[in-house]
Write a protein that holds these residues in place. Structure first.
Motif, short mmCIF file in Angstrom:
data_model
loop_
_atom_site.label_atom_id
_atom_site.label_comp_id
_atom_site.label_asym_id
_atom_site.label_seq_id
_atom_site.Cartn_x
_atom_site.Cartn_y
_atom_site.Cartn_z
N GLU A 27 30.78 88.79 113.38
CA GLU A 27 29.56 88.20 112.82
C GLU A 27 29.65 86.69 112.62
OE1 GLU A 27 28.49 89.82 109.04
OE2 GLU A 27 26.63 88.67 108.92
N ASP A 39 22.90 94.40 115.28
CA ASP A 39 22.04 94.64 114.12
C ASP A 39 22.85 94.97 112.88
OD1 ASP A 39 19.74 94.15 115.51
OD2 ASP A 39 19.44 96.25 116.09
N ASP A 40 23.98 95.64 113.06
CA ASP A 40 24.79 96.03 111.90
C ASP A 40 26.23 96.24 112.37
OD1 ASP A 40 25.17 98.77 112.85
OD2 ASP A 40 23.05 99.04 112.35
#
Lengths: 458, 256
Positions: A27, A39-40
């Motif tokens: 990330e 997205d996650d």
């Protein structure tokens, strides 16, 4: 071709290798800003699992998918199939295991460099943890030479960066002297000029040349103006040691910096023809940084870390003396906090070294990032363990021209003491001859040191 | 340690603000200097993270005889603002329709945004806007109420100006704090802004603060730029070229 991975009955699909690389990236804010991030965390891990199964050979295709991009063409032209052969049959995951295997030697890893592409090293770095990135690079030595020898195992060099907001000659000299008396500057004494005018560029070169020659320092200097200004200064027979340029991973991003490969070729030839360096010396200095392509809207849908690795293909064309990522300079919209800056610094160092570059890092941050000097301590310690070639140092960690925080001259002393990392051998001998760093030697005050220097007239 | 014949400590301080080592050259910064550095960083962080006090700013503007209207960009929170500069450039639809639209449009829209330093806006923002407004009024130029913009990037002013039908927009906002100064105001002036105005089409006055360019000085420079834009019909690099000077555009190019 689409890539797929199933987790507990949920199918995750990735439309292309470029998308897969982005979704698999640890990330960071820049990929979120670009709309490319997973997205996650579960989607990210699905992408990482999927990426681990991709054959390294798949990255020999055009991953960027932009017709006519000169960096893509350069990457294809650089690929050496014979050097690639030892790992040609491996997947990304198997390549990680090979890199970390106890029987794999540093020489074997280093020998791969001409066969590896930026996309391959970016891919494998995405499935490696911090300790993996450190463990692999700690085994590789990338040595370059000018008046000093940089990158020898067990040593750490520094750039002495005496920037000044108005390029004042005495202001530059004071900061440079402060660093020299702390033992900083064996990689280069390098000034980022506040303006890009030719007379100022030449004057800065002359100031640095005066310091180098009068103090007889076995190092090199650089004014980090635009390559076209350096070319004009070389034409004027100014004392230019190194040609500097910022570079990035696509044609469009390099156009944003006002450079093409042809222009860099011309500069490389000009600095060689100037003939100031010993035979066979490395003559170029490049800076890069994650987010540079995105900030120029020139990333073509590719994640910022892979774009950064592509910049190294440009750099390695010129056998540079120095390359460094300016890792935290660009701001929190690309690397939000200390964790993201630390990760990016280790990735950039790893990718550069695997591609055969003499990689350094400007361990730094801006005041709108969620980071502080303690994060820089951690990154410095990690990078020193990883065998980073050089780091940037400024007086008191405060760059008063570029308004950001890097390392202090003192921070290099900390790592030399704590991890036992002396500077380049020629510079270490110069320090010893002048009593620098020895507790029983009284060095001159800054006032006295400046007064003894004969600087060129402004 | 003795001073050399050429330069004294006081002269060095006049030459450079660099954090030079004057005392012993040890293995770590001395405690006083280390804590001083940390305090400077804390001040810079506080300036970045703090919100502008629209009530106090509005009251100060009223004392200068100026009305105001408050808007917030699409970046609703400080954290979003810092991580998503794209959202800080966008004006929400509701804010757009709520903007005052004086009949017949405006010559100049004045926007005071927080930018990256609410400290700069609190210290220098109102004084600059009031100084400029007085000059614009003396020239007979039409301005609407001052727009106080929260979570604002430079380009937010473009949308505001378009909604208010203003010919020229002045966006004054806090600059990214350095370690030594967190009170610098930057001013960006754009003639006939569009949705995709490039930075090269703006003119900039930076480092407006007590120890830099003074507020009255900056207001005078801004007025001259606005009048030149109205005369020549353009702003940014094109205007600088037309005026035969070089410097008056943003120099915020990322280093790498």
């Amino acid at each position: 071709m689409a890539y797929r991975f199933d987790i507990n009955g949920t199918r995750y699909s990735f439309a292309s290798l470029k998308v897969l690389l982005a979704r698999a990236t640890p990330e960071r804010s820049g990929d979120v800003l670009a709309g490319l991030a997973a997205d996650d965390p579960v989607e990210r891990l699905a992408a990482q699992h999927c990426l681990a199964d991709v054959p390294l050979k798949a990255f020999l295709d055009d991953v960027l998918e932009v017709d006519g991009d000169a960096v893509t063409a350069l990457i294809a032209a650089q690929h050496d199939a014979a050097a690639f052969a030892p790992v040609a049959a491996l997947t990304v995951g198997e390549f990680r295991d090979w890199l970390l295997a106890p029987k794999t030697t540093g020489a074997e890893i280093a020998a791969l460099a001409p066969g590896l592409t930026p996309e391959m090293v970016a891919a494998v770095s995405k499935i490696m943890r911090a300790q993996d990135l450190i463990a692999v690079t700690a085994r590789i030595e990338v040595v370059t030479r000018f008046r000093s020898t940089i990158g020898l195992r067990g040593r750490l060099s520094t750039r002495n960066q005496p920037n000044h907001p108005t390029d004042d000659s005495r202001g530059i000299a004071l900061s440079a002297l402060d660093g020299l008396m702390m033992g900083a500057g064996d990689a280069v004494i390098g000034v980022n000029p506040a303006t890009d005018s030719l007379p100022d560029f030449i004057r800065i070169c002359e100031v640095l040349e005066a310091i180098r020659t009068q103090l007889n320092i076995p190092t090199q200097h650089c004014c980090l103006g635009h390559v076209t200004t350096a070319l004009a200064a070389i034409e004027a027979r100014a004392p230019v040691d190194l040609v500097f340029q910022s570079v990035a991973g696509s044609d469009k991003a390099n156009a944003g910096f006002g450079v093409t490969l042809a222009l860099l070729d011309e500069a490389h030839e000009a600095i060689r023809a100037l003939g100031r360096a010993p035979e066979g010396a490395n003559l170029m200095y490049f800076e890069t940084g994650q987010g540079a392509a995105l900030s120029a809207d020139a990333h073509h849908g590719m994640d910022q870390q892979t774009m950064e690795a592509r910049a190294y293909a440009v750099a390695r064309r010129y056998r540079p003396l120095l390359v460094n990522t300016v890792v935290g300079f660009i701001g929190p919209e690309y690397l939000a906090d200390g964790k993201q800056i630390i990760r990016a610094g280790l990735e950039d160092h790893f990718c550069g070294k695997l591609l055969g570059l003499p990689m350094g890092v400007d361990i730094c941050y801006t005041n709108h990032s969620y980071a502080d000097q303690e994060d820089m301590d951690i990154l410095l310690t990690a990078l020193a363990a990883a065998g980073v070639n050089f780091v940037i140092t400024v007086p008191g960690a405060d760059d008063i021209m570029l308004n950001y925080q890097s390392l202090a001259f003192h921070d290099a002393q900390f790592i030399r003491d704590t991890l036992g990392k002396p500077p380049a051998p020629e510079f270490a001998a110069w320090m010893a001859a002048n009593g620098i760093g020895e507790p029983d030697t009284a060095l001159p005050s800054l006032e006295a040191a400046l007064s003894q220097l004969r600087l060129p007239a402004a | 340690m003795t001073d050399g014949p050429g330069i004294t400590r006081a002269e060095i301080r006049a030459v450079t603000e660099a954090r030079l080592t004057f005392g012993a050259r040890g293995r770590a910064l001395e405690t006083g200097r280390a804590l001083g550095f940390a305090l400077d960083h804390a001040k810079a962080r506080a300036a970045v993270l703090s919100e502008i006090d629209t009530g106090a700013l509005g009251a100060a503007l009223a004392r200068a005889g100026l009305t105001h209207h408050v808007v917030t960009s699409e970046a609703a929170t400080r954290d979003t603002y810092i991580r998503r500069p794209d959202l800080g450039r966008l004006l929400p639809e509701a804010a757009r329709t709520a903007l005052p639209r004086p009949a017949g449009g405006l010559d100049v829209a004045l926007v005071l945004g927080d930018g990256l330093s609410a400290t700069a806006v609190q210290l220098n923002g109102v004084a600059f806007v009031a100084a400029l407004a007085a000059r614009l009024q003396a020239e007979g130029l039409r301005m609407g109420p001052v727009i106080l913009a929260r979570q604002a990037r430079v380009a937010l002013g473009d949308g505001i100006a378009q909604a208010m039908e203003a010919e020229t927009v002045v966006m004054a906002l806090g600059e990214r704090p350095g370690l030594s100064a967190s009170d610098s105001l930057g001013v960006y002036i754009t003639h006939r802004p569009e949705p995709q105005t490039p930075d090269s089409a703006r003119n900039c006055i930076s480092n407006i603060r007590e120890a830099g360019t003074g507020v009255e000085d900056a207001a005078e420079q801004a007025l001259r730029l606005i009048l030149a834009m109205r005369r020549l019909g353009e702003s940014g690099v094109a205007l600088s070229r037309a005026l035969g000077r070089v410097a008056l555009h943003p120099a915020q190019t990322p280093r790498p």
